[in-house]
Design a protein around this motif. Structure first.
Motif, PDB file in Angstrom:
ATOM      1  N   ALA A  15      -4.123   2.362   7.414  1.00  0.00           N
ATOM      2  CA  ALA A  15      -4.105   1.382   6.319  1.00  0.00           C
ATOM      3  C   ALA A  15      -4.608   0.022   6.803  1.00  0.00           C
ATOM      4  O   ALA A  15      -5.373  -0.647   6.099  1.00  0.00           O
ATOM      5  CB  ALA A  15      -2.691   1.263   5.743  1.00  0.00           C
ATOM      6  N   ARG A  44       0.838  -1.191   0.000  1.00  0.00           N
ATOM      7  CA  ARG A  44       0.000   0.000   0.000  1.00  0.00           C
ATOM      8  C   ARG A  44       0.874   1.242   0.000  1.00  0.00           C
ATOM      9  O   ARG A  44       1.878   1.311   0.713  1.00  0.00           O
ATOM     10  CB  ARG A  44      -0.925   0.039   1.230  1.00  0.00           C
ATOM     11  CG  ARG A  44      -1.923  -1.101   1.274  1.00  0.00           C
ATOM     12  CD  ARG A  44      -2.905  -0.991   0.115  1.00  0.00           C
ATOM     13  NE  ARG A  44      -3.888  -2.043   0.087  1.00  0.00           N
ATOM     14  CZ  ARG A  44      -3.797  -3.157  -0.643  1.00  0.00           C
ATOM     15  NH1 ARG A  44      -2.725  -3.385  -1.374  1.00  0.00           N
ATOM     16  NH2 ARG A  44      -4.759  -4.053  -0.634  1.00  0.00           N
ATOM     17  N   LYS A  45       0.493   2.210  -0.795  1.00  0.00           N
ATOM     18  CA  LYS A  45       1.186   3.492  -0.857  1.00  0.00           C
ATOM     19  C   LYS A  45       0.577   4.378   0.226  1.00  0.00           C
ATOM     20  O   LYS A  45      -0.609   4.687   0.183  1.00  0.00           O
ATOM     21  CB  LYS A  45       0.997   4.094  -2.242  1.00  0.00           C
ATOM     22  CG  LYS A  45       1.820   5.312  -2.527  1.00  0.00           C
ATOM     23  CD  LYS A  45       1.657   5.698  -3.994  1.00  0.00           C
ATOM     24  CE  LYS A  45       2.465   6.904  -4.342  1.00  0.00           C
ATOM     25  NZ  LYS A  45       2.362   7.251  -5.765  1.00  0.00           N
ATOM     26  N   SER A  95       1.125  -1.797  -8.013  1.00  0.00           N
ATOM     27  CA  SER A  95       0.198  -2.934  -8.183  1.00  0.00           C
ATOM     28  C   SER A  95       0.814  -4.030  -9.047  1.00  0.00           C
ATOM     29  O   SER A  95       0.633  -5.218  -8.758  1.00  0.00           O
ATOM     30  CB  SER A  95      -1.113  -2.464  -8.809  1.00  0.00           C
ATOM     31  OG  SER A  95      -1.791  -1.618  -7.941  1.00  0.00           O
ATOM     32  N   GLU A 119       3.320  -5.889  -6.893  1.00  0.00           N
ATOM     33  CA  GLU A 119       2.583  -6.749  -5.959  1.00  0.00           C
ATOM     34  C   GLU A 119       2.087  -8.002  -6.677  1.00  0.00           C
ATOM     35  O   GLU A 119       2.268  -9.122  -6.181  1.00  0.00           O
ATOM     36  CB  GLU A 119       1.404  -5.973  -5.382  1.00  0.00           C
ATOM     37  CG  GLU A 119       0.534  -6.778  -4.449  1.00  0.00           C
ATOM     38  CD  GLU A 119      -0.665  -5.989  -3.981  1.00  0.00           C
ATOM     39  OE1 GLU A 119      -0.825  -5.853  -2.760  1.00  0.00           O
ATOM     40  OE2 GLU A 119      -1.442  -5.518  -4.838  1.00  0.00           O
TER      41      GLU A 119
END
Length: 133
Positions: free
Chosen positions: A18, A5-6, A100, A103
Motif C-alpha cells: 500500500a 486504505r482497505k 472514503s 476519510e
C-alpha cells in the motif's frame, strides 16, 4: 490528513504494498518531501516499513509499546474513525465508498490543534510548499 486504505489482510506485505502504491502513484516524485517521517506502533503488520526507508528518504519511527502518547494525533484520528468503523468489526465488511466517506469527513473536520483549520487545508498547504521547494 488521513489516508485510509482497505487492505486484503493485516500482513506486513500488504502494508508495504500500500505504501509503495502511494509512493509510485498518488505521490510520485514527491513522497519523501510529503512524508518526512512515519510513526507507527509495533504491530507485526508494520514490521516491513524499514523497507520504505530504503526506497525513499522517509524516516520510520516506532512508538514505545503501550505508549499511545507517542502518537497522540494518530490515536485521536483512530477515535474519530471508530465512530463509523467500530473496533472488532472487519473493515472488509464495509464498502470502499463508506471508507472514503469516513476519510473525507475526518479530513474536513476543523481541529483545535490546527488553529480550527481542517487537516485537508493544512495538507494542501504543506503539499504546495513541498512541491515548490
Amino acid at each position: 490528513c488521513s489516508l485510509i486504505r482497505k487492505l486484503p489482510n493485516k500482513e506486513s506485505a500488504s502494508v508495504i504494498a500500500a505504501f509503495r502504491k502511494l509512493k509510485d502513484g498518488m505521490f510520485r516524485g514527491c513522497f519523501s518531501r510529503v512524508f518526512l517521517s512515519i510513526t507507527t506502533d509495533n504491530g507485526s503488520e508494520f514490521s516491513s516499513l524499514s523497507e520504505l526507508e530504503k526506497l525513499s528518504h522517509t524516516r520510520i519511527y516506532y512508538a514505545h509499546p503501550y505508549c499511545s502518547g507517542d502518537k497522540g494525533t494518530n490515536e485521536n484520528h483512530n477515535g474519530l474513525f471508530r465512530r463509523f468503523l467500530p473496533k472488532g468489526k472487519k473493515i472488509q465488511d464495509y464498502p470502499v465508498e463508506h471508507i472514503s466517506r469516513v476519510e473525507c469527513w475526518a479530513n474536513t473536520l476543523p481541529r483545535k490543534i490546527l488553529g480550527y483549520t481542517t487537516p485537508e487545508e493544512c495538507f494542501r498547504e504543506e503539499m504546495l510548499a513541498a512541491l515548490t521547494a
